[in-house]
Scaffold this motif. Structure first.
Motif, PDB file in Angstrom:
ATOM      1  N   THR A 151      -0.790  18.920   5.690  1.00  0.00           N
ATOM      2  CA  THR A 151       0.237  18.284   4.863  1.00  0.00           C
ATOM      3  C   THR A 151       0.979  17.218   5.668  1.00  0.00           C
ATOM      4  N   HIS A 152       1.162  17.480   6.959  1.00  0.00           N
ATOM      5  CA  HIS A 152       1.916  16.554   7.808  1.00  0.00           C
ATOM      6  C   HIS A 152       1.152  15.264   8.090  1.00  0.00           C
ATOM      7  N   PHE A 153      -0.158  15.294   7.939  1.00  0.00           N
ATOM      8  CA  PHE A 153      -0.938  14.089   8.242  1.00  0.00           C
ATOM      9  C   PHE A 153      -0.522  12.909   7.372  1.00  0.00           C
ATOM     10  N   SER A 154      -0.063  13.190   6.147  1.00  0.00           N
ATOM     11  CA  SER A 154       0.305  12.084   5.247  1.00  0.00           C
ATOM     12  C   SER A 154       1.390  11.204   5.839  1.00  0.00           C
ATOM     13  N   GLN A 155       2.307  11.785   6.598  1.00  0.00           N
ATOM     14  CA  GLN A 155       3.398  10.981   7.145  1.00  0.00           C
ATOM     15  C   GLN A 155       2.933  10.011   8.225  1.00  0.00           C
ATOM     16  N   MET A 182       0.823  -1.212   0.000  1.00  0.00           N
ATOM     17  CA  MET A 182       0.000   0.000   0.000  1.00  0.00           C
ATOM     18  C   MET A 182       0.861   1.269   0.000  1.00  0.00           C
ATOM     19  N   PHE A 183       1.940   1.257   0.842  1.00  0.00           N
ATOM     20  CA  PHE A 183       2.785   2.432   0.981  1.00  0.00           C
ATOM     21  C   PHE A 183       4.250   2.018   0.879  1.00  0.00           C
ATOM     22  N   ASP A 184       5.001   2.752   0.064  1.00  0.00           N
ATOM     23  CA  ASP A 184       6.435   2.504  -0.065  1.00  0.00           C
ATOM     24  C   ASP A 184       7.144   3.339   0.992  1.00  0.00           C
ATOM     25  N   CYS A 185       7.008   2.885   2.241  1.00  0.00           N
ATOM     26  CA  CYS A 185       7.444   3.692   3.378  1.00  0.00           C
ATOM     27  C   CYS A 185       8.080   2.778   4.412  1.00  0.00           C
ATOM     28  N   PRO A 186       9.395   2.784   4.536  1.00  0.00           N
ATOM     29  CA  PRO A 186      10.026   1.956   5.576  1.00  0.00           C
ATOM     30  C   PRO A 186       9.655   2.459   6.963  1.00  0.00           C
ATOM     31  N   ILE A 187       9.277   1.534   7.822  1.00  0.00           N
ATOM     32  CA  ILE A 187       8.868   1.881   9.181  1.00  0.00           C
ATOM     33  C   ILE A 187       9.802   1.195  10.168  1.00  0.00           C
ATOM     34  N   GLU A 188      10.297   1.960  11.124  1.00  0.00           N
ATOM     35  CA  GLU A 188      11.134   1.417  12.187  1.00  0.00           C
ATOM     36  C   GLU A 188      10.313   1.348  13.472  1.00  0.00           C
ATOM     37  N   GLU A 189      10.696   0.423  14.367  1.00  0.00           N
ATOM     38  CA  GLU A 189      10.032   0.347  15.661  1.00  0.00           C
ATOM     39  C   GLU A 189      11.063   0.129  16.756  1.00  0.00           C
ATOM     40  N   SER A 190      10.922   0.892  17.829  1.00  0.00           N
ATOM     41  CA  SER A 190      11.807   0.761  18.974  1.00  0.00           C
ATOM     42  C   SER A 190      11.019   1.114  20.224  1.00  0.00           C
ATOM     43  N   GLY A 191      10.981   0.180  21.171  1.00  0.00           N
ATOM     44  CA  GLY A 191      10.295   0.430  22.433  1.00  0.00           C
ATOM     45  C   GLY A 191       8.821   0.741  22.273  1.00  0.00           C
ATOM     46  N   GLY A 192       8.180   0.121  21.290  1.00  0.00           N
ATOM     47  CA  GLY A 192       6.760   0.345  21.065  1.00  0.00           C
ATOM     48  C   GLY A 192       6.433   1.618  20.299  1.00  0.00           C
ATOM     49  N   VAL A 193       7.460   2.316  19.799  1.00  0.00           N
ATOM     50  CA  VAL A 193       7.249   3.539  19.023  1.00  0.00           C
ATOM     51  C   VAL A 193       7.585   3.269  17.562  1.00  0.00           C
ATOM     52  N   LEU A 194       6.610   3.474  16.690  1.00  0.00           N
ATOM     53  CA  LEU A 194       6.813   3.365  15.251  1.00  0.00           C
ATOM     54  C   LEU A 194       7.239   4.719  14.714  1.00  0.00           C
ATOM     55  N   LEU A 235      -0.273  14.843  -5.721  1.00  0.00           N
ATOM     56  CA  LEU A 235       0.246  13.474  -5.720  1.00  0.00           C
ATOM     57  C   LEU A 235       1.662  13.401  -6.289  1.00  0.00           C
ATOM     58  N   ARG A 236       2.051  14.382  -7.085  1.00  0.00           N
ATOM     59  CA  ARG A 236       3.429  14.425  -7.573  1.00  0.00           C
ATOM     60  C   ARG A 236       4.391  14.891  -6.480  1.00  0.00           C
ATOM     61  N   ARG A 237       3.839  15.436  -5.390  1.00  0.00           N
ATOM     62  CA  ARG A 237       4.682  16.010  -4.339  1.00  0.00           C
ATOM     63  C   ARG A 237       4.416  15.420  -2.952  1.00  0.00           C
ATOM     64  N   ILE A 238       3.399  14.589  -2.829  1.00  0.00           N
ATOM     65  CA  ILE A 238       3.002  14.073  -1.526  1.00  0.00           C
ATOM     66  C   ILE A 238       4.144  13.272  -0.899  1.00  0.00           C
ATOM     67  N   THR A 239       4.279  13.358   0.416  1.00  0.00           N
ATOM     68  CA  THR A 239       5.410  12.693   1.076  1.00  0.00           C
ATOM     69  C   THR A 239       5.270  11.174   1.075  1.00  0.00           C
ATOM     70  N   GLU A 240       4.030  10.672   1.086  1.00  0.00           N
ATOM     71  CA  GLU A 240       3.817   9.223   1.145  1.00  0.00           C
ATOM     72  C   GLU A 240       2.881   8.799   0.015  1.00  0.00           C
ATOM     73  N   PRO A 241       3.419   8.572  -1.189  1.00  0.00           N
ATOM     74  CA  PRO A 241       2.568   8.164  -2.307  1.00  0.00           C
ATOM     75  C   PRO A 241       2.038   6.755  -2.119  1.00  0.00           C
ATOM     76  N   SER A 242       0.940   6.456  -2.822  1.00  0.00           N
ATOM     77  CA  SER A 242       0.348   5.124  -2.759  1.00  0.00           C
ATOM     78  C   SER A 242      -0.518   4.914  -3.992  1.00  0.00           C
ATOM     79  N   PRO A 243      -0.531   3.687  -4.526  1.00  0.00           N
ATOM     80  CA  PRO A 243      -1.455   3.398  -5.632  1.00  0.00           C
ATOM     81  C   PRO A 243      -2.912   3.550  -5.226  1.00  0.00           C
ATOM     82  N   LEU A 244      -3.198   3.577  -3.925  1.00  0.00           N
ATOM     83  CA  LEU A 244      -4.564   3.801  -3.455  1.00  0.00           C
ATOM     84  C   LEU A 244      -5.149   5.103  -3.979  1.00  0.00           C
TER      85      LEU A 244
END
Length: 312
Positions: A55-59, A1-13, A184-193
């Motif tokens: 704009t920040h909500f996308s992240q 859905m999203f080409d976005c690497p997610i890290e997790e440490s101590g229960g925080v994504l 969509l050409r500039r959005i921080t988190e693109p998706s085929p959705l």
């Protein structure tokens, strides 16, 4: 859905560092300058034109999707207080703390790479949404005692329904001088959705940050008699999907109601709840609670009117 690497440490994504773009430098807002153009923003103490808050909500969307799956795209909620401005070129990262075992609300925040907190709030999943950041904030606020810019605004004032629609290639309007395709050409988190049908839906979805644009682009201050010219900015914002998702190319209607007036040392705030409805029905697809705060210093006759209204 999203080409976005997610890290997790101590229960925080956490998502990757992004540099969102400022797309409102040419915004037209009656005869007012806006907080998104450099000259106006600097006149009230900012470094330059600010990036619009939603704009920040996308992240946060990939983080919420990782926690709640597709359900969040149909019944999700982001609720946040904007704590510091962000400017084009800033490097920003979104964080989400997993709820406790029996919890339903996740804490969210965003930081600039220098440690400045840009926003803080909550994410949750409907239909209950539970104790959101703005539910708590409204319960703690005192009403405005001596409004000037908002002295003609009444709690309970309503704006009748208006038709709205977000198409892929059509420019949204003067308040938002770009199209969805431009975003969509500039959005921080693109998706085929956002561009084509993806199971389980048969149409592309409106990105979460653009739900704000869809619900706000027809706004005019004179609808609720806000005095001006005065410089306003988004200070708090919550978007809830009650019966989503929101679809590209779909006809909707919006109505609005003033639900609260508050003030701080530098601002007067009008809190407006906007509903996104299916045309000709009472079916609510989404709701937005928005605190638009107006800078007292930007309204030229502020002091003279305050004295005339309240004395002293």
């Amino acid at each position: 859905m999203f080409d976005c690497p997610i890290e997790e440490s101590g229960g925080v994504l956490s998502g990757p560092v992004r540099q969102p773009l400022q797309m409102l430098s040419e915004q037209e807002y009656g005869h007012n300058g806006t907080i998104h153009d450099d000259a106006t923003a600097r006149s009230v103490g900012f470094e330059g034109g600010t990036i619009e808050g939603p704009t920040h909500f996308s992240q946060f969307v990939p983080l919420c999707h990782a926690l709640w799956g597709d359900d969040w795209l149909a019944r999700g909620c982001l609720s946040a207080r904007y704590r510091a401005p962000a400017y084009e070129g800033d490097s920003l990262r979104a964080f989400l703390r997993r709820p406790d075992k029996d919890g339903a609300v996740a804490e969210i925040w965003m930081q600039r790479d220098d440690g400045t907190e840009i926003l803080r709030g909550t994410a949750s999943l409907g239909p209950d949404f539970h104790d959101t950041a703005l539910t708590r904030r409204l319960a703690e606020l005192s009403p405005a005692r001596q409004p000037v810019i908002l002295s003609n605004v009444e709690i309970g004032a309503r704006v009748p329904r208006l038709p709205v629609r977000l198409d892929a290639d059509r420019r949204v309007g003067k308040l938002y001088p770009f199209s969805l395709a431009d975003k969509l050409r500039r959005i921080t988190e693109p998706s085929p959705l956002y561009t084509a049908a993806q199971a389980p839906w048969d149409r592309p979805l409106v990105p979460f940050e653009m739900i704000s644009v869809l619900m706000q682009h027809s706004w005019e201050d004179r609808s609720v008699d806000i005095k001006g010219p005065a410089v306003g900015l988004f200070a708090d914002q919550e978007i809830r999907l009650l019966d989503g998702p929101v679809f590209v190319g779909e006809d909707y209607e919006v109505d609005r109601e003033v639900v609260f007036l508050s003030e701080s040392r530098r601002t007067e705030s009008v809190w407006i709840r906007t509903r996104l409805l299916r045309p000709g029905s009472d079916e609510v697809v989404a709701e937005m609670l928005l605190n638009c705060a107006f800078m007292k210093e930007s309204y030229a006759p502020y002091e003279s009117e305050r004295k005339a209204l309240y004395g002293g």
